[in-house]
Every structure is written in structure tokens, then in C-alpha cells.
Write a protein that holds these residues in place. Sequence first.
Motif, mmCIF file in Angstrom:
data_model
loop_
_atom_site.group_PDB
_atom_site.id
_atom_site.type_symbol
_atom_site.label_atom_id
_atom_site.label_comp_id
_atom_site.label_asym_id
_atom_site.label_seq_id
_atom_site.Cartn_x
_atom_site.Cartn_y
_atom_site.Cartn_z
ATOM 1 N N ASN A 2 0.832 -1.204 0.000
ATOM 2 C CA ASN A 2 0.000 0.000 0.000
ATOM 3 C C ASN A 2 0.862 1.249 0.000
ATOM 4 O O ASN A 2 1.928 1.284 0.609
ATOM 5 C CB ASN A 2 -0.892 0.026 1.248
ATOM 6 C CG ASN A 2 -2.042 -0.943 1.135
ATOM 7 O OD1 ASN A 2 -2.996 -0.700 0.415
ATOM 8 N ND2 ASN A 2 -1.941 -2.058 1.839
ATOM 9 N N ARG A 3 0.363 2.259 -0.672
ATOM 10 C CA ARG A 3 1.052 3.546 -0.662
ATOM 11 C C ARG A 3 0.303 4.504 0.237
ATOM 12 O O ARG A 3 -0.905 4.642 0.166
ATOM 13 C CB ARG A 3 1.078 4.135 -2.092
ATOM 14 C CG ARG A 3 2.471 4.334 -2.592
ATOM 15 C CD ARG A 3 2.585 4.855 -3.997
ATOM 16 N NE ARG A 3 1.635 5.847 -4.421
ATOM 17 C CZ ARG A 3 1.962 6.959 -5.096
ATOM 18 N NH1 ARG A 3 3.211 7.223 -5.367
ATOM 19 N NH2 ARG A 3 1.041 7.788 -5.503
ATOM 20 N N LEU A 4 1.033 5.158 1.113
ATOM 21 C CA LEU A 4 0.453 6.162 1.999
ATOM 22 C C LEU A 4 1.210 7.460 1.795
ATOM 23 O O LEU A 4 2.409 7.537 2.060
ATOM 24 C CB LEU A 4 0.551 5.719 3.464
ATOM 25 C CG LEU A 4 0.091 6.752 4.509
ATOM 26 C CD1 LEU A 4 -1.396 7.015 4.379
ATOM 27 C CD2 LEU A 4 0.425 6.289 5.917
ATOM 28 N N ILE A 5 0.520 8.459 1.309
ATOM 29 C CA ILE A 5 1.151 9.753 1.091
ATOM 30 C C ILE A 5 0.845 10.651 2.284
ATOM 31 O O ILE A 5 -0.314 10.862 2.633
ATOM 32 C CB ILE A 5 0.652 10.400 -0.207
ATOM 33 C CG1 ILE A 5 1.069 9.526 -1.401
ATOM 34 C CG2 ILE A 5 1.211 11.814 -0.369
ATOM 35 C CD1 ILE A 5 0.484 9.960 -2.725
ATOM 36 N N VAL A 6 1.899 11.136 2.919
ATOM 37 C CA VAL A 6 1.739 12.052 4.043
ATOM 38 C C VAL A 6 1.737 13.475 3.495
ATOM 39 O O VAL A 6 2.664 13.877 2.795
ATOM 40 C CB VAL A 6 2.873 11.881 5.074
ATOM 41 C CG1 VAL A 6 2.652 12.816 6.254
ATOM 42 C CG2 VAL A 6 2.952 10.436 5.554
ATOM 43 N N ALA A 7 0.685 14.208 3.816
ATOM 44 C CA ALA A 7 0.511 15.563 3.265
ATOM 45 C C ALA A 7 1.444 16.552 3.961
ATOM 46 O O ALA A 7 1.017 17.494 4.629
ATOM 47 C CB ALA A 7 -0.942 16.003 3.397
ATOM 48 N N SER A 8 2.742 16.319 3.788
ATOM 49 C CA SER A 8 3.746 17.162 4.436
ATOM 50 C C SER A 8 5.083 16.990 3.737
ATOM 51 O O SER A 8 5.341 15.966 3.105
ATOM 52 C CB SER A 8 3.888 16.775 5.912
ATOM 53 O OG SER A 8 4.940 17.492 6.531
ATOM 54 N N ASN A 9 5.923 18.009 3.865
ATOM 55 C CA ASN A 9 7.316 17.911 3.432
ATOM 56 C C ASN A 9 8.257 18.184 4.602
ATOM 57 O O ASN A 9 9.454 18.394 4.404
ATOM 58 C CB ASN A 9 7.608 18.888 2.286
ATOM 59 C CG ASN A 9 7.130 18.340 0.945
ATOM 60 O OD1 ASN A 9 7.323 17.170 0.642
ATOM 61 N ND2 ASN A 9 6.494 19.187 0.149
ATOM 62 N N ASN A 10 7.701 18.193 5.825
ATOM 63 C CA ASN A 10 8.511 18.372 7.018
ATOM 64 C C ASN A 10 9.339 17.097 7.221
ATOM 65 O O ASN A 10 8.817 16.056 7.620
ATOM 66 C CB ASN A 10 7.606 18.629 8.229
ATOM 67 C CG ASN A 10 8.380 18.903 9.499
ATOM 68 O OD1 ASN A 10 9.353 18.233 9.815
ATOM 69 N ND2 ASN A 10 7.928 19.892 10.259
ATOM 70 N N VAL A 11 10.636 17.191 6.919
ATOM 71 C CA VAL A 11 11.503 16.016 6.916
ATOM 72 C C VAL A 11 11.500 15.289 8.262
ATOM 73 O O VAL A 11 11.425 14.054 8.321
ATOM 74 C CB VAL A 11 12.951 16.422 6.538
ATOM 75 C CG1 VAL A 11 13.883 15.224 6.635
ATOM 76 C CG2 VAL A 11 12.981 16.996 5.129
ATOM 77 N N LYS A 12 11.560 16.038 9.357
ATOM 78 C CA LYS A 12 11.619 15.411 10.681
ATOM 79 C C LYS A 12 10.285 14.779 11.058
ATOM 80 O O LYS A 12 10.244 13.717 11.689
ATOM 81 C CB LYS A 12 12.064 16.446 11.717
ATOM 82 C CG LYS A 12 13.504 16.900 11.516
ATOM 83 C CD LYS A 12 13.954 17.913 12.545
ATOM 84 C CE LYS A 12 15.405 18.316 12.326
ATOM 85 N NZ LYS A 12 15.870 19.340 13.285
ATOM 86 N N LYS A 13 9.197 15.410 10.652
ATOM 87 C CA LYS A 13 7.870 14.840 10.923
ATOM 88 C C LYS A 13 7.689 13.548 10.119
ATOM 89 O O LYS A 13 7.194 12.538 10.650
ATOM 90 C CB LYS A 13 6.782 15.852 10.562
ATOM 91 C CG LYS A 13 5.377 15.396 10.897
ATOM 92 C CD LYS A 13 4.337 16.426 10.472
ATOM 93 C CE LYS A 13 4.361 17.667 11.313
ATOM 94 N NZ LYS A 13 3.209 18.562 11.022
ATOM 95 N N ILE A 14 8.081 13.566 8.853
ATOM 96 C CA ILE A 14 7.979 12.383 8.000
ATOM 97 C C ILE A 14 8.800 11.241 8.586
ATOM 98 O O ILE A 14 8.372 10.077 8.630
ATOM 99 C CB ILE A 14 8.470 12.691 6.564
ATOM 100 C CG1 ILE A 14 7.569 13.739 5.886
ATOM 101 C CG2 ILE A 14 8.527 11.412 5.731
ATOM 102 C CD1 ILE A 14 6.180 13.279 5.556
#
Length: 201
Positions: A2-14
Amino acid sequence: MNRLIVASNNVKKIKEIKAILAKYPIDVLSLKEAGIDIDVEEDGNTFIENSYKKASEIYKIVNKSMVLADDSGLMVDCLDGAPGVYSARFAGEHGNDKKNNEKLLKLLEGKKIEEREAKFVCAMVLIIDDSTVVKVQGEIKGRIIDEEKGENGFGYDPLFYVPEYDMTFAEMNSEIKNSISHRAKALKKLEGEINRLMREE
């Protein structure tokens, strides 16, 4: 997978989200990793409103991928819940951790430690498909100390002290923080839906 896209580009949060979800057969991608260049305005009055807006906007443009959005921040009791939804831009410039922390400390000058009760809040919205939207919120309570301590984490982590561990978030290693944080608690609430999805495959 499964692919899950996180609506963020915050590297540390990701990085935190990937670490917490590592036990699942899910390919977790940031917006950048998914080739998506969009900046959703966070103009909601609550963390959940902002999180849902981000998730729904990204879901509109992805192809059959799950989308997870996270809006989180710090709420200080004696500041009537501030910085709240403005946590990332508290001092005016989005994402300037140093300025945000300086402003927070300035506002709390003269306050005793017992007057510095605060909590981190994380609201998450997971869109699995057109008919399945899950909204959860996780919180952790602590206090704001009067100087930064620790080199780990990001944002207000060096100021957020957790009495049970006698450490700030920034003094904790990622294993400890990722087991007790507001983000971990929100993700824990999502696990039921993720487990159900895995069973149905």
C-alpha cells in the motif's frame, strides 16, 4: 504494498511517522517523494480542520493512494491555548523554530514552573478511500521550561518537559519520544483502521 502519502514535506515529521509505521507493509511517502508540489493553506480554527483540509486536497490529486495529514502544535494553559494552530508561525515566519521558542519564553517570563502547564496536540486525518475517512487526535501533557535543553527533535521540543521522564522531548532518543508523543498516540488510534485494511487484502 500500500502507498500512503503524508501531506507534508517536514523532513523530521515524516521521519517520525515512517518510524512509527515501520512495522506495517506500507510505503510511506512525503509530498516531495510522491512528486506532488502543492502548498495547502492552513486556515482552520482547529488542528482537525487543518488536517482534514490538507488530507482532502491531496487526496483529490493522487491515484488510489491513501493520504494521511497531520496538524499539530503546542497549547500553553496560561496563554489561553496559544500558540495553538499558529505554532509553526507563532513569531511570524513559518517554521522558524528559534524565533518561535524565543517568543514563547518571552511571554512566559516570570511564570513559575507550575504555571507553565502545556500540551502537545496532534490531529490526524487518514483518507483510505472515498467512503472511509478517519479522524483522531493525540495529546501529551508537560510543562514549558525556561531554557532550551537537548539536541534532538524539532520545534518546541527543547522547551517541552515531560515530568514522568524528567526530560524534554529534545533530550529523549527517538525510540522513547516515538512511543509517548502526541503523534504516536494519534497514530496508535489509527492502527485499528490500518489493521483492518491489512486483513482485507
